[in-house]
Design an enzyme around this catalytic site. Structure first.
Site, PDB file in Angstrom:
ATOM      1  N   ASP A  42       0.860  -1.171   0.042  1.00 46.00           N
ATOM      2  CA  ASP A  42      -0.064  -0.104  -0.033  1.00 46.00           C
ATOM      3  C   ASP A  42       0.673   1.189  -0.146  1.00 46.00           C
ATOM      4  O   ASP A  42       1.578   1.606   1.100  1.00 46.00           O
ATOM      5  CB  ASP A  42      -0.913   0.042   1.260  1.00 46.00           C
ATOM      6  CG  ASP A  42      -1.919   1.306   1.510  1.00 46.00           C
ATOM      7  OD1 ASP A  42      -2.305   1.652   0.212  1.00 46.00           O
ATOM      8  OD2 ASP A  42      -2.318   1.572   2.343  1.00 46.00           O
ATOM      9  N   GLU A 100      -1.351  -1.570  -4.774  1.00 45.59           N
ATOM     10  CA  GLU A 100      -2.560  -0.589  -4.958  1.00 45.59           C
ATOM     11  C   GLU A 100      -2.462   0.479  -5.676  1.00 45.59           C
ATOM     12  O   GLU A 100      -1.461   1.229  -5.596  1.00 45.59           O
ATOM     13  CB  GLU A 100      -3.038  -0.072  -3.612  1.00 45.59           C
ATOM     14  CG  GLU A 100      -4.574   0.553  -3.777  1.00 45.59           C
ATOM     15  CD  GLU A 100      -5.276   0.558  -2.335  1.00 45.59           C
ATOM     16  OE1 GLU A 100      -6.090   0.032  -2.105  1.00 45.59           O
ATOM     17  OE2 GLU A 100      -4.816   1.644  -1.425  1.00 45.59           O
ATOM     18  N   ASP A 138      -2.628   0.703   7.479  1.00 46.64           N
ATOM     19  CA  ASP A 138      -1.833   0.566   6.214  1.00 46.64           C
ATOM     20  C   ASP A 138      -1.233  -0.771   5.813  1.00 46.64           C
ATOM     21  O   ASP A 138      -1.282  -1.184   4.924  1.00 46.64           O
ATOM     22  CB  ASP A 138      -0.636   1.499   6.554  1.00 46.64           C
ATOM     23  CG  ASP A 138      -0.852   3.049   6.664  1.00 46.64           C
ATOM     24  OD1 ASP A 138      -1.127   3.691   5.742  1.00 46.64           O
ATOM     25  OD2 ASP A 138      -0.527   3.391   7.799  1.00 46.64           O
TER      26      ASP A 138
END
Length: 170
Positions: free
Chosen positions: A14, A74, A146
């Site tokens: 991420d 992502e 996260d």
């Protein structure tokens, strides 16, 4: 698990310049196993180039330590200003380039697809995401959104790679 089927280790990332979540899972058929997760936090007062180097070195170290077979990152959704978007894009570039430069195939997933794959709706909130990650990976020991998001990205990759594999066999 079938005889010929071996587990695939996946690192989910991420991307972020302040906090970059990472998560490692193994996928074997429909079975998912939690391996590790955490957050990379480059020094916020360093120059941008040094922070990007910090991210690169940290991701390299994770790949060397956990030996994933594939990576998933992502796609970033940015509603902030242009400067923030540009810096986040640079961090995302490091998150994409690092595993690719180490020979890993890299999948990219939109945030809505990650939410839909893990929770069942593309508009799930952080609490729903964390609850489902914990449900799918009971041993997961994440401490923030996260690293939970990074695990969700890895889970999404595991589901989509399995579906793609089945579609090719049909």
């Amino acid at each position: 698990m079938e005889k010929n089927e071996r587990a695939t280790r996946i690192i989910g990332i991420d991307p972020g310049l302040r906090r970059c979540g990472w998560g490692i899972i193994e996928s074997s058929g429909n079975r998912l196993t939690y391996i590790a997760c955490g957050v990379i936090t480059p020094p916020v007062n360093d120059a941008l180039a040094n922070r990007l180097t910090f991210l690169y070195q940290a991701i390299c170290a994770l790949i060397e330590k956990y030996q994933p077979n594939e990576a998933a990152v992502e796609e970033t959704f940015v509603s902030a200003g242009a400067r923030s978007a540009l810096q986040l894009g640079q961090a995302r570039g490091i998150a994409l380039m690092t595993p690719a430069s180490m020979g890993l195939p890299v999948g990219e997933y939109a945030a809505n697809l990650v939410k839909k794959s893990v929770v069942g709706t593309g508009h799930a909130d952080k609490n729903q995401m964390q609850l489902m990650v914990k449900t799918l990976l009971p041993a997961a020991d994440f401490s923030s959104a996260d690293d939970a998001d990074a695990l969700a990205i890895a889970i999404t990759h595991a589901h989509h790679r399995t579906m793609d594999k089945r579609a090719k066999q049909a």
